[in-house]
Enzyme design. Structure first.
Site, mmCIF file in Angstrom:
data_model
loop_
_atom_site.group_PDB
_atom_site.id
_atom_site.type_symbol
_atom_site.label_atom_id
_atom_site.label_comp_id
_atom_site.label_asym_id
_atom_site.label_seq_id
_atom_site.Cartn_x
_atom_site.Cartn_y
_atom_site.Cartn_z
ATOM 1 N N GLU A 122 -8.623 7.639 -12.150
ATOM 2 C CA GLU A 122 -8.971 6.390 -11.290
ATOM 3 C C GLU A 122 -7.922 5.894 -10.661
ATOM 4 O O GLU A 122 -7.953 4.174 -10.640
ATOM 5 C CB GLU A 122 -9.544 5.424 -12.462
ATOM 6 C CG GLU A 122 -10.986 6.203 -13.170
ATOM 7 C CD GLU A 122 -11.089 4.658 -14.731
ATOM 8 O OE1 GLU A 122 -10.135 4.496 -14.954
ATOM 9 O OE2 GLU A 122 -11.709 5.272 -15.029
ATOM 10 N N PRO A 123 -7.879 6.572 -10.030
ATOM 11 C CA PRO A 123 -6.614 5.360 -8.062
ATOM 12 C C PRO A 123 -7.924 4.638 -7.240
ATOM 13 O O PRO A 123 -8.590 4.744 -7.188
ATOM 14 C CB PRO A 123 -6.455 6.901 -7.641
ATOM 15 C CG PRO A 123 -7.174 7.766 -7.958
ATOM 16 C CD PRO A 123 -7.949 7.808 -9.291
ATOM 17 N N GLY A 124 -7.285 3.371 -7.617
ATOM 18 C CA GLY A 124 -7.904 2.743 -6.418
ATOM 19 C C GLY A 124 -7.302 2.654 -5.517
ATOM 20 O O GLY A 124 -7.151 2.616 -4.669
ATOM 21 N N TYR B 35 -1.469 -13.945 -6.898
ATOM 22 C CA TYR B 35 -0.447 -12.547 -7.495
ATOM 23 C C TYR B 35 1.025 -12.933 -7.249
ATOM 24 O O TYR B 35 2.235 -12.222 -7.433
ATOM 25 C CB TYR B 35 -0.749 -11.126 -7.810
ATOM 26 C CG TYR B 35 -2.146 -10.387 -7.920
ATOM 27 C CD1 TYR B 35 -2.576 -10.748 -9.108
ATOM 28 C CD2 TYR B 35 -2.687 -10.595 -7.067
ATOM 29 C CE1 TYR B 35 -3.568 -10.884 -9.784
ATOM 30 C CE2 TYR B 35 -4.033 -9.917 -7.538
ATOM 31 C CZ TYR B 35 -5.030 -10.225 -8.493
ATOM 32 O OH TYR B 35 -5.700 -9.771 -8.922
ATOM 33 N N ARG C 298 -4.616 -12.462 -2.821
ATOM 34 C CA ARG C 298 -3.524 -11.537 -3.166
ATOM 35 C C ARG C 298 -2.126 -12.592 -3.592
ATOM 36 O O ARG C 298 -1.715 -12.861 -4.403
ATOM 37 C CB ARG C 298 -3.910 -9.890 -2.701
ATOM 38 C CG ARG C 298 -4.573 -9.118 -3.301
ATOM 39 C CD ARG C 298 -4.377 -7.876 -3.318
ATOM 40 N NE ARG C 298 -3.081 -7.728 -4.777
ATOM 41 C CZ ARG C 298 -2.200 -7.543 -4.370
ATOM 42 N NH1 ARG C 298 -1.914 -7.314 -3.519
ATOM 43 N NH2 ARG C 298 -1.590 -6.582 -5.391
ATOM 44 N N CYS D 278 -7.507 -24.629 3.784
ATOM 45 C CA CYS D 278 -6.727 -25.920 3.315
ATOM 46 C C CYS D 278 -6.492 -25.883 2.003
ATOM 47 O O CYS D 278 -7.071 -26.364 1.194
ATOM 48 C CB CYS D 278 -8.336 -26.640 3.379
ATOM 49 S SG CYS D 278 -8.348 -27.415 5.195
#
Ligand code: LLP
Length: 428
Positions: free
Chosen positions: A284-286, A328, A324, A355
């Site tokens: 299941e590569p995304g 992360y 991201r 903001c």
């Protein structure tokens, strides 16, 4: 070293054969632009690993990375399966006329409505995550006198070396049946005894943006060890996705297909060792399919120089179109589209227009001197950028264009201010 982007004879950045600057001018910024042939190439590379080894397989695109009608159309055209995780993704796949038999459905809290939608649209495989779902699904199938293909998602206890938020193979996880406490085996026995389930096999996903092949080999080994221990010959072993990609020069991933080769070889060795039939291997590569193929284009606006500290270069997008870095601490690289190779003259922080102090797109970027109106491309934003976009600060979400063989096509329209208030209702 080859650059992670393409340029034309003029030295300008191109996407799918069209100058990025032209895309920005035609479609406006911020803009997500995808090189469709790069995605196709990665899908074909994955498939080739299996066909070369003559192993039954499904390359199931984990569509959470980027789920739109156009993306599902390309995936279908390339003979991919897809994985969905919500009614919304299922609906989008239906809208794209994606063959429902080639869809699998993951998720730790699928609602009754979502499961009914899956059953009624003949969704191929439901990846059952927990006992609550097993029982709910049983009831829904029994009411309809239906039999459903399922996989059981298990947590094999393999911890991937990745960001804490995105490692899911470890025992303390919200996903999957726990192995150590015996729940996974109990779930299998229950499912095998239930005439409404056709148990194809087992599933595990150990995390995302993984560079180390050993985690996948350990998980594959563990899955075969477990099914052997349980006396179960699965038709399918699904090892999930998670193959790491290059975001910056610090990332040195092996080719995504090499991870898959290692997974297949591990499963083949272990099943041979146990005298078990070789199952089909599903992956299941995304990120690895869409990440490197996408760039985000922005127009440079204001600038702030904090003497002795740093300079901030602000662009017309930010955390609303790419959360991201803020979420992360993810790192990206950016280039000026019309002079990606120009020598750097300064190091800046590329900030967004939202903001919030954490609204950063690139923490540290060496760039030539820039001016207001220059177009900046943040590279490798094709995965989890658009799909995690928001309307924070009521900024409309950018358009998405697919570019292939020199032709660009809008596949998601830019949101308008009318779209922003579409669901609002007056109170007074
Ligand atoms: N299969 C399952 C069951 C998953 O949970 C995931 C990702 C995948 C496949 C695809 O993993 P990939 O090949 O894309 O690494 N939003 C985060 C990533 C979350 C991944 C969640 N699950 C990010 O932006 O890094």
């Amino acid at each position: 070293m080859t650059t992670p982007y393409e340029t034309n004879a003029a030295g300008h950045l191109t996407v799918g054969g069209v100058e990025a600057n032209e895309l920005a001018a035609r479609f406006g910024t911020p803009l997500y632009a995808y090189d469709v042939s790069a995605m196709r190439q990665q899908m074909r590379d994955f498939k080739r690993v299996f066909t070369e080894r003559q192993v039954d397989y499904a390359v199931s695109y984990a569509s959470k990375a980027f789920a739109t009608v156009a993306m599902y159309e390309v995936a279908a055209q390339e003979g991919m399966h897809i994985d969905v995780v919500s009614g919304g993704e299922t609906y989008t796949a239906l809208e794209a006329n994606f063959p429902m038999s080639d869809v699998s459905f993951n998720g730790n809290n699928k609602s009754e409505e979502e499961l009914v939608m899956a059953i009624e649209n003949n969704l191929g495989t439901i990846i059952v995550d927990n006992f609550f779902e097993l029982h709910l699904l049983h009831d829904l199938l029994a009411e309809r006198d239906r039999v459903q293909n399922i996989l059981l998602r298990i947590t094999p206890g393999v911890e991937a070396h990745t960001h804490d938020y995105i490692s899911t193979g470890q025992t303390d996880s919200k996903f999957g049946f726990d192995v150590n406490s015996g729940q996974a085996q109990a779930a299998l026995q229950e499912a095998l005894a239930d005439p409404h389930f056709n148990v194809l096999g087992v599933h595990a996903h150990i995390g995302s943006q993984i560079f180390d092949v050993t985690g996948f080999q350990m998980a594959a080994t563990k899955l075969v060890d477990l099914v052997h221990e349980w006396g179960f010959n699965p038709k399918v072993i699904n090892t999930g996705g998670g193959f790491g990609i290059r975001y910056t020069e610090d990332d040195e991933p092996i080719p995504a297909s090499d991870f898959v080769a290692a997974i297949i070889d591990t499963i083949a060795e272990k099943t041979t060792e146990y005298g078990m039939p070789m199952p089909a291997v599903w992956i299941e590569p995304g990120r690895s399919i869409v990440g490197p193929a996408g760039v985000s284009l922005y127009t440079i606006g204001s600038r702030k120089d904090v003497p002795g500290i740093r300079s901030y270069l602000a662009v017309d997008g930010g955390m609303g179109d790419n959360i991201r870095p803020a979420l992360y601490q993810a790192k990206y690289e950016a280039v000026l589209v019309n002079q990606p190779e120009a020598p750097a003259e300064e190091v800046v922080r590329v900030a967004g227009k939202y903001c919030e102090s954490g609204d950063v797109l690139v923490w540290e970027q060496a760039l030539p001197k820039t001016k207001v109106g220059d177009v900046l491309a943040v590279l490798a934003t094709g995965a989890y950028g658009y799909s995690m976009a928001s309307n924070y600060n009521r900024n409309p979400r950018p358009a998405v264009v697919f570019v292939e063989n020199g032709e660009a096509k809008v596949v998601v329209e830019r949101e308008s201010y009318q779209d922003i208030v579409r669901l609002d209702r007056h109170y007074l």
